[in-house]
Design a protein around this motif. Structure first.
Motif, PDB file in Angstrom:
ATOM      1  N   TYR A  53      -2.383  12.499   8.623  1.00 15.77           N
ATOM      2  CA  TYR A  53      -3.465  12.304   7.493  1.00 15.77           C
ATOM      3  C   TYR A  53      -3.787  13.859   7.115  1.00 15.77           C
ATOM      4  CZ  TYR A  53      -3.979   7.403   8.287  1.00 15.77           C
ATOM      5  OH  TYR A  53      -3.889   5.948   8.428  1.00 15.77           O
ATOM      6  N   VAL A  54      -4.203  13.898   5.873  1.00 10.77           N
ATOM      7  CA  VAL A  54      -4.732  15.224   5.166  1.00 10.77           C
ATOM      8  C   VAL A  54      -6.345  15.006   4.839  1.00 10.77           C
ATOM      9  CG1 VAL A  54      -2.402  16.222   4.820  1.00 10.77           C
ATOM     10  CG2 VAL A  54      -3.723  14.716   3.110  1.00 10.77           C
ATOM     11  N   VAL A  55      -6.878  16.046   4.629  1.00  9.46           N
ATOM     12  CA  VAL A  55      -8.378  16.195   4.365  1.00  9.46           C
ATOM     13  C   VAL A  55      -8.353  15.890   2.799  1.00  9.46           C
ATOM     14  CG1 VAL A  55     -10.549  17.239   4.245  1.00  9.46           C
ATOM     15  CG2 VAL A  55      -8.980  17.042   6.342  1.00  9.46           C
ATOM     16  N   LYS A  56      -9.023  15.091   2.244  1.00  8.79           N
ATOM     17  CA  LYS A  56      -8.869  14.872   0.828  1.00  8.79           C
ATOM     18  C   LYS A  56     -10.281  15.260   0.185  1.00  8.79           C
ATOM     19  CE  LYS A  56      -6.401  13.078  -1.386  1.00  8.79           C
ATOM     20  NZ  LYS A  56      -4.950  13.783  -2.350  1.00  8.79           N
ATOM     21  N   GLY A  57     -11.433  15.701   1.209  1.00 11.83           N
ATOM     22  CA  GLY A  57     -12.432  16.008   0.659  1.00 11.83           C
ATOM     23  C   GLY A  57     -13.571  15.613   1.498  1.00 11.83           C
ATOM     24  N   GLN A  58     -14.877  16.011   1.218  1.00 14.99           N
ATOM     25  CA  GLN A  58     -16.058  15.419   1.964  1.00 14.99           C
ATOM     26  C   GLN A  58     -16.984  14.664   1.177  1.00 14.99           C
ATOM     27  OE1 GLN A  58     -14.842  19.001   1.647  1.00 14.99           O
ATOM     28  NE2 GLN A  58     -13.838  18.669   3.657  1.00 14.99           N
ATOM     29  N   ALA A  59     -18.012  14.143   2.115  1.00 13.92           N
ATOM     30  CA  ALA A  59     -18.912  13.222   1.669  1.00 13.92           C
ATOM     31  C   ALA A  59     -19.986  13.599   2.589  1.00 13.92           C
ATOM     32  CB  ALA A  59     -18.458  11.651   1.619  1.00 13.92           C
ATOM     33  N   CYS A  60     -21.372  12.783   2.059  1.00 12.87           N
ATOM     34  CA  CYS A  60     -22.503  13.088   2.668  1.00 12.87           C
ATOM     35  C   CYS A  60     -23.289  11.675   2.381  1.00 12.87           C
ATOM     36  CB  CYS A  60     -23.174  14.210   2.514  1.00 12.87           C
ATOM     37  SG  CYS A  60     -24.053  14.338   0.902  1.00 12.87           S
ATOM     38  N   ASN A  61     -24.212  11.493   3.594  1.00 12.89           N
ATOM     39  CA  ASN A  61     -25.475  10.703   3.204  1.00 12.89           C
ATOM     40  C   ASN A  61     -26.499  11.194   3.358  1.00 12.89           C
ATOM     41  OD1 ASN A  61     -23.622   8.424   3.433  1.00 12.89           O
ATOM     42  ND2 ASN A  61     -24.222   7.423   5.410  1.00 12.89           N
TER      43      ASN A  61
ATOM     44  N   THR B 227     -36.800   3.768   6.403  1.00  8.00           N
ATOM     45  CA  THR B 227     -36.366   4.898   5.936  1.00  8.00           C
ATOM     46  C   THR B 227     -35.327   4.175   4.644  1.00  8.00           C
ATOM     47  OG1 THR B 227     -34.424   4.645   7.391  1.00  8.00           O
ATOM     48  CG2 THR B 227     -36.194   6.448   7.751  1.00  8.00           C
ATOM     49  N   ALA B 228     -34.756   5.069   3.888  1.00  7.88           N
ATOM     50  CA  ALA B 228     -33.590   4.589   2.933  1.00  7.88           C
ATOM     51  C   ALA B 228     -32.503   5.781   2.972  1.00  7.88           C
ATOM     52  CB  ALA B 228     -34.219   4.672   1.622  1.00  7.88           C
ATOM     53  N   THR B 229     -31.323   4.856   3.072  1.00 12.40           N
ATOM     54  CA  THR B 229     -29.886   5.719   3.508  1.00 12.40           C
ATOM     55  C   THR B 229     -29.374   5.743   1.878  1.00 12.40           C
ATOM     56  OG1 THR B 229     -29.743   5.217   5.820  1.00 12.40           O
ATOM     57  CG2 THR B 229     -27.929   5.772   4.301  1.00 12.40           C
ATOM     58  N   ILE B 230     -29.152   6.872   1.555  1.00 13.69           N
ATOM     59  CA  ILE B 230     -28.413   6.824   0.190  1.00 13.69           C
ATOM     60  C   ILE B 230     -27.026   7.397   0.483  1.00 13.69           C
ATOM     61  CG2 ILE B 230     -28.642   8.158  -2.059  1.00 13.69           C
ATOM     62  CD1 ILE B 230     -31.409   8.661  -1.622  1.00 13.69           C
ATOM     63  N   PRO B 231     -26.219   6.463   0.549  1.00 18.25           N
ATOM     64  CA  PRO B 231     -24.901   6.794   0.915  1.00 18.25           C
ATOM     65  C   PRO B 231     -23.876   7.600  -0.141  1.00 18.25           C
ATOM     66  CG  PRO B 231     -24.834   4.514   0.456  1.00 18.25           C
ATOM     67  CD  PRO B 231     -26.287   5.145   0.106  1.00 18.25           C
ATOM     68  N   TRP B 232     -22.933   8.351   0.455  1.00 21.75           N
ATOM     69  CA  TRP B 232     -21.655   8.882  -0.246  1.00 21.75           C
ATOM     70  C   TRP B 232     -22.295   9.386  -1.542  1.00 21.75           C
ATOM     71  CZ3 TRP B 232     -16.768   5.032  -0.499  1.00 21.75           C
ATOM     72  CH2 TRP B 232     -15.894   5.822  -0.862  1.00 21.75           C
ATOM     73  N   VAL B 233     -23.038  10.363  -1.472  1.00 17.60           N
ATOM     74  CA  VAL B 233     -24.066  10.995  -2.535  1.00 17.60           C
ATOM     75  C   VAL B 233     -23.026  11.868  -3.272  1.00 17.60           C
ATOM     76  CG1 VAL B 233     -25.915  12.421  -3.039  1.00 17.60           C
ATOM     77  CG2 VAL B 233     -26.045  10.635  -1.143  1.00 17.60           C
ATOM     78  N   GLY B 234     -23.288  11.869  -4.538  1.00 16.91           N
ATOM     79  CA  GLY B 234     -22.606  12.757  -5.623  1.00 16.91           C
ATOM     80  C   GLY B 234     -24.064  13.696  -5.897  1.00 16.91           C
ATOM     81  N   PRO B 235     -24.920  13.334  -6.580  1.00 16.75           N
ATOM     82  CA  PRO B 235     -25.951  14.287  -7.161  1.00 16.75           C
ATOM     83  C   PRO B 235     -26.910  14.642  -6.149  1.00 16.75           C
ATOM     84  CG  PRO B 235     -26.428  12.266  -8.047  1.00 16.75           C
ATOM     85  CD  PRO B 235     -25.155  12.022  -7.348  1.00 16.75           C
TER      86      PRO B 235
ATOM     87  N   ALA C 191       0.941  -1.232  -0.086  1.00 11.46           N
ATOM     88  CA  ALA C 191      -0.198   0.056   0.084  1.00 11.46           C
ATOM     89  C   ALA C 191       0.994   1.307  -0.031  1.00 11.46           C
ATOM     90  CB  ALA C 191      -0.886  -0.130   1.305  1.00 11.46           C
ATOM     91  N   ILE C 192       0.539   2.323  -0.914  1.00 14.10           N
ATOM     92  CA  ILE C 192       1.163   3.514  -1.052  1.00 14.10           C
ATOM     93  C   ILE C 192       0.515   4.491  -0.229  1.00 14.10           C
ATOM     94  CG2 ILE C 192       2.508   2.609  -2.880  1.00 14.10           C
ATOM     95  CD1 ILE C 192       0.700   4.426  -4.595  1.00 14.10           C
ATOM     96  N   GLU C 193      -0.702   4.433   0.022  1.00 16.30           N
ATOM     97  CA  GLU C 193      -1.644   5.139   0.789  1.00 16.30           C
ATOM     98  C   GLU C 193      -2.778   4.628   1.767  1.00 16.30           C
ATOM     99  OE1 GLU C 193      -5.022   8.782  -0.824  1.00 16.30           O
ATOM    100  OE2 GLU C 193      -4.484   6.891  -2.127  1.00 16.30           O
ATOM    101  N   MET C 194      -3.040   5.347   2.714  1.00 15.29           N
ATOM    102  CA  MET C 194      -4.054   5.058   3.732  1.00 15.29           C
ATOM    103  C   MET C 194      -5.266   5.820   3.545  1.00 15.29           C
ATOM    104  SD  MET C 194      -2.918   2.250   5.281  1.00 15.29           S
ATOM    105  CE  MET C 194      -4.056   2.198   6.469  1.00 15.29           C
ATOM    106  N   ARG C 195      -6.505   5.347   3.635  1.00 12.89           N
ATOM    107  CA  ARG C 195      -7.759   5.872   3.623  1.00 12.89           C
ATOM    108  C   ARG C 195      -8.463   5.341   4.896  1.00 12.89           C
ATOM    109  NH1 ARG C 195      -9.749   9.158  -0.706  1.00 12.89           N
ATOM    110  NH2 ARG C 195      -8.013   9.786  -2.060  1.00 12.89           N
ATOM    111  N   VAL C 196      -9.527   6.328   5.156  1.00 17.91           N
ATOM    112  CA  VAL C 196     -10.282   5.873   6.586  1.00 17.91           C
ATOM    113  C   VAL C 196     -11.852   5.726   5.836  1.00 17.91           C
ATOM    114  CG1 VAL C 196     -11.084   6.902   9.031  1.00 17.91           C
ATOM    115  CG2 VAL C 196      -8.513   7.348   7.817  1.00 17.91           C
ATOM    116  N   GLY C 197     -12.322   4.641   6.266  1.00 17.16           N
ATOM    117  CA  GLY C 197     -13.903   4.267   6.148  1.00 17.16           C
ATOM    118  C   GLY C 197     -14.237   3.856   4.834  1.00 17.16           C
ATOM    119  N   GLU C 198     -13.742   4.757   3.671  1.00 20.37           N
ATOM    120  CA  GLU C 198     -14.115   4.586   2.252  1.00 20.37           C
ATOM    121  C   GLU C 198     -13.726   3.199   1.731  1.00 20.37           C
ATOM    122  OE1 GLU C 198     -11.893   7.584  -0.387  1.00 20.37           O
ATOM    123  OE2 GLU C 198     -12.430   8.303   1.647  1.00 20.37           O
ATOM    124  N   SER C 199     -14.074   1.981   2.076  1.00 16.46           N
ATOM    125  CA  SER C 199     -13.702   0.799   1.736  1.00 16.46           C
ATOM    126  C   SER C 199     -14.467  -0.012   0.835  1.00 16.46           C
ATOM    127  CB  SER C 199     -13.251  -0.169   2.945  1.00 16.46           C
ATOM    128  OG  SER C 199     -14.306  -0.437   3.762  1.00 16.46           O
ATOM    129  N   ALA C 200     -15.421   0.657  -0.145  1.00 16.61           N
ATOM    130  CA  ALA C 200     -16.204   0.166  -1.150  1.00 16.61           C
ATOM    131  C   ALA C 200     -15.490  -1.094  -1.698  1.00 16.61           C
ATOM    132  CB  ALA C 200     -16.670   1.130  -1.892  1.00 16.61           C
TER     133      ALA C 200
END
Length: 302
Positions: free
Chosen positions: A140-148, A270-278, A107-116
């Motif tokens: 660790y540096v911030v690479k962006g944001q995401a939302c559900n 309820t429905a959870t829509i994860p990691w939303v783009g649009p 591995a050359i990079e670590m991420r957190v959580g986003e293990s799709a």
């Protein structure tokens, strides 16, 4: 004396108890804990670690290495520390061990959580302040944001029916629940557009009944929507996609409505829509609201 040991399945009840005592916004059940750890296709016992103080469980952490043609990435999936051991170096020691072991596997990079395709959250919930402090401290540096986003299915069902969704210029397009016989066409479609989504889509296809819905133009798949493909049994929607040349005709909206109706009929509140783009698409089409926000962290391993 502190020791780090591989997680054992027989320790799952203790792991679950610790997790639920500290992960206020991500409570799990035993089946979900098993799905997130041992149910991951890339599960590696060397990357699933528990720390003990004597015989007391102080914390645990799990990671996986995901490979793409471009690189190998280590991803921390779960990290929890008993309240009695917080701010005592346990989390940092577990992170250090996982980073070193992931790097040893290329591995050359670590991420957190986003293990799709198998993930609990697409980052660190902004309300977990101590976790953010930990990852900042570990460079660790911030690479962006995401939302559900979340949809109240009872409210949605009272004012929406899939049959009422208007689709333009689509006389030849049909919609159907996917079956195993559709797998070759689905694979071909995903390989062209979203090859990394096969993991989640295959889970939806394997459910009984299938929780994968298709839009077809003749015998060609031109769109799909899935649910219960990750975090199973929790009302998790997605992934969903429409062939680029067919966009703008309402096909995605139709698939969304069919899938949400399927979830409502299955009894999900309820429905959870994860990691939303649009975000606006889901807000307009089904009244979804942003329910959680996440910070995406990354660390280069050198």
């Amino acid at each position: 004396m502190r020791t780090i040991q591989p997680l054992r399945k027989e320790d799952a009840p203790a792991l679950l108890s610790l997790w639920n005592s500290v992960a206020e916004y991500d409570r799990l059940t035993l089946p979900l804990l098993n799905e997130k750890i041992w149910g991951d296709v890339d599960f590696d016992a060397q990357l699933s670690l528990a720390m003990f103080e004597g015989e007391q469980l102080a914390g645990f952490a799990t990671a996986v290495c995901r490979q793409t043609p471009q690189q190998t990435t280590g991803i921390i999936k779960l990290l929890a520390v008993d309240a009695d051991f917080q701010r005592d170096g346990v989390a940092s020691e577990l992170c250090q061990a996982l980073e070193e072991r992931c790097q040893a596997q290329g591995a050359i990079e670590m991420r957190v959580g986003e293990s799709a395709p198998n993930y609990l959250t697409p980052g660190v919930d902004t309300r977990y302040k101590a976790a953010a402090e930990l990852f900042h401290a570990r460079q660790y540096v911030v690479k962006g944001q995401a939302c559900n986003m979340q949809v109240d299915l009872a409210e949605w069902s009272h004012r929406n029916l899939p049959s009422q969704v208007q689709v333009n210029n689509t006389d030849s397009i049909t919609y159907a629940r996917a079956t195993p016989a559709d797998e070759p066409a689905i694979r071909d479609f995903l390989e062209q557009h979203w090859p990394s989504w096969w993991g989640e889509v295959s889970v939806a296809l394997s459910n009984t009944p299938s929780t994968l819905h298709l839009a077809m133009d003749g015998d060609r798949v031109i769109g799909f929507a899935a649910h219960n493909a990750n975090n199973r049994g929790t009302g998790w929607f997605g992934p969903m996609g429409t062939c680029p040349q067919y966009r703008g005709r309402g096909i995605g909206a139709k698939l969304l409505a069919i899938c949400l109706d399927d979830m409502y009929q299955a009894g999900y509140p309820t429905a959870t829509i994860p990691w939303v783009g649009p975000v606006e698409f889901y807000r307009q089409q089904c009244g979804a609201v942003v329910s959680r926000e996440f910070v995406r962290f990354s660390k280069t391993l050198v």
